[in-house]
Design a protein around this motif. Structure first.
Motif, PDB file in Angstrom:
ATOM      1  N   UNK A 107       0.858  -1.192   0.000  1.00  0.00           N
ATOM      2  CA  UNK A 107       0.000   0.000   0.000  1.00  0.00           C
ATOM      3  C   UNK A 107       0.884   1.229   0.000  1.00  0.00           C
ATOM      4  N   UNK A 108       0.918   1.953  -1.099  1.00  0.00           N
ATOM      5  CA  UNK A 108       0.103   1.806  -2.300  1.00  0.00           C
ATOM      6  C   UNK A 108       0.740   0.834  -3.295  1.00  0.00           C
ATOM      7  N   UNK A 109      -0.104   0.269  -4.149  1.00  0.00           N
ATOM      8  CA  UNK A 109       0.340  -0.553  -5.267  1.00  0.00           C
ATOM      9  C   UNK A 109      -0.286   0.054  -6.523  1.00  0.00           C
ATOM     10  N   UNK A 110       0.544   0.585  -7.423  1.00  0.00           N
ATOM     11  CA  UNK A 110      -0.011   1.212  -8.618  1.00  0.00           C
ATOM     12  C   UNK A 110      -0.601   0.155  -9.549  1.00  0.00           C
ATOM     13  N   UNK A 111      -1.577   0.595 -10.319  1.00  0.00           N
ATOM     14  CA  UNK A 111      -2.215  -0.259 -11.318  1.00  0.00           C
ATOM     15  C   UNK A 111      -1.328  -0.237 -12.555  1.00  0.00           C
ATOM     16  N   UNK A 112      -0.862  -1.416 -12.995  1.00  0.00           N
ATOM     17  CA  UNK A 112       0.030  -1.464 -14.154  1.00  0.00           C
ATOM     18  C   UNK A 112      -0.661  -2.040 -15.389  1.00  0.00           C
ATOM     19  N   UNK A 113      -1.759  -2.769 -15.201  1.00  0.00           N
ATOM     20  CA  UNK A 113      -2.509  -3.328 -16.330  1.00  0.00           C
ATOM     21  C   UNK A 113      -3.951  -3.517 -15.874  1.00  0.00           C
ATOM     22  N   UNK A 114      -4.873  -3.509 -16.846  1.00  0.00           N
ATOM     23  CA  UNK A 114      -6.278  -3.602 -16.477  1.00  0.00           C
ATOM     24  C   UNK A 114      -7.140  -4.035 -17.646  1.00  0.00           C
ATOM     25  N   UNK A 115      -8.327  -4.569 -17.313  1.00  0.00           N
ATOM     26  CA  UNK A 115      -9.334  -4.881 -18.313  1.00  0.00           C
ATOM     27  C   UNK A 115     -10.720  -4.681 -17.693  1.00  0.00           C
ATOM     28  N   UNK A 116     -11.672  -4.164 -18.482  1.00  0.00           N
ATOM     29  CA  UNK A 116     -13.024  -3.954 -17.959  1.00  0.00           C
ATOM     30  C   UNK A 116     -13.760  -5.281 -17.843  1.00  0.00           C
ATOM     31  N   UNK A 117     -14.613  -5.402 -16.830  1.00  0.00           N
ATOM     32  CA  UNK A 117     -15.404  -6.613 -16.634  1.00  0.00           C
ATOM     33  C   UNK A 117     -16.896  -6.392 -16.853  1.00  0.00           C
ATOM     34  N   UNK A 118     -17.373  -5.198 -16.540  1.00  0.00           N
ATOM     35  CA  UNK A 118     -18.795  -4.917 -16.732  1.00  0.00           C
ATOM     36  C   UNK A 118     -19.365  -4.140 -15.569  1.00  0.00           C
ATOM     37  N   UNK A 119     -20.612  -3.740 -15.692  1.00  0.00           N
ATOM     38  CA  UNK A 119     -21.240  -2.946 -14.632  1.00  0.00           C
ATOM     39  C   UNK A 119     -21.436  -3.769 -13.362  1.00  0.00           C
ATOM     40  N   UNK A 120     -21.448  -3.085 -12.231  1.00  0.00           N
ATOM     41  CA  UNK A 120     -21.698  -3.740 -10.949  1.00  0.00           C
ATOM     42  C   UNK A 120     -23.157  -4.177 -10.863  1.00  0.00           C
TER      43      UNK A 120
END
Length: 131
Positions: A107-120
């Motif tokens: 903490x903190x851990x930066x976001x290095x990669x991501x993908x969308x999953x959909x609405x909550x």
């Protein structure tokens, strides 16, 4: 307005850290340490009046249907799910470009990669006025 959600660094499991990732992580650690030093100077308890002012400033919680789910790879290498306001095409914009890793505690851990999953959640059905 429809948001086009973006991806970065797929597949998440194979992502290799870059020099920019290392630099961003170091900057976030320095910022986090500075904030912690500032917070340590604050009084340890707040009056009810101060708490109420904070609640008014923060406003009501965001409803689930206005949130979007993301799969994130953090600097430490762990992959987690997180939610963000649905209006942003990326989960790492603004002040939400880092997380606390629930796996290792970084903490903190930066976001290095991501993908969308959909609405909550789905939005509530629109109601038409009576009459």
């Amino acid at each position: 307005m429809e948001v086009e959600y973006l991806s970065h660094g797929l597949p998440l499991a194979d992502y290799q850290l870059t020099k920019a990732d290392h630099r961003r992580q170091q900057e976030k650690v320095r910022e986090h340490e500075w904030v912690q030093r500032q917070v340590a100077k604050f009084p340890t308890s707040l009056s009810e009046e101060s708490k109420e002012r904070l609640r008014q400033l923060l406003g009501p919680p965001v409803p689930a249907w206005k949130l979007h789910r993301w799969r994130l790879r953090l600097y430490c290498g762990h992959v987690i799910e997180a939610t963000r306001i649905q209006d942003s095409p990326r989960p790492d914009e603004g002040i939400c470009d880092e997380e606390r890793c629930p796996e290792c505690g970084l903490d903190p851990a930066v976001i290095v990669a991501f993908e969308p999953l959909g609405p909550v959640a789905d939005p509530p059905p629109e109601t038409s006025p009576p009459g």
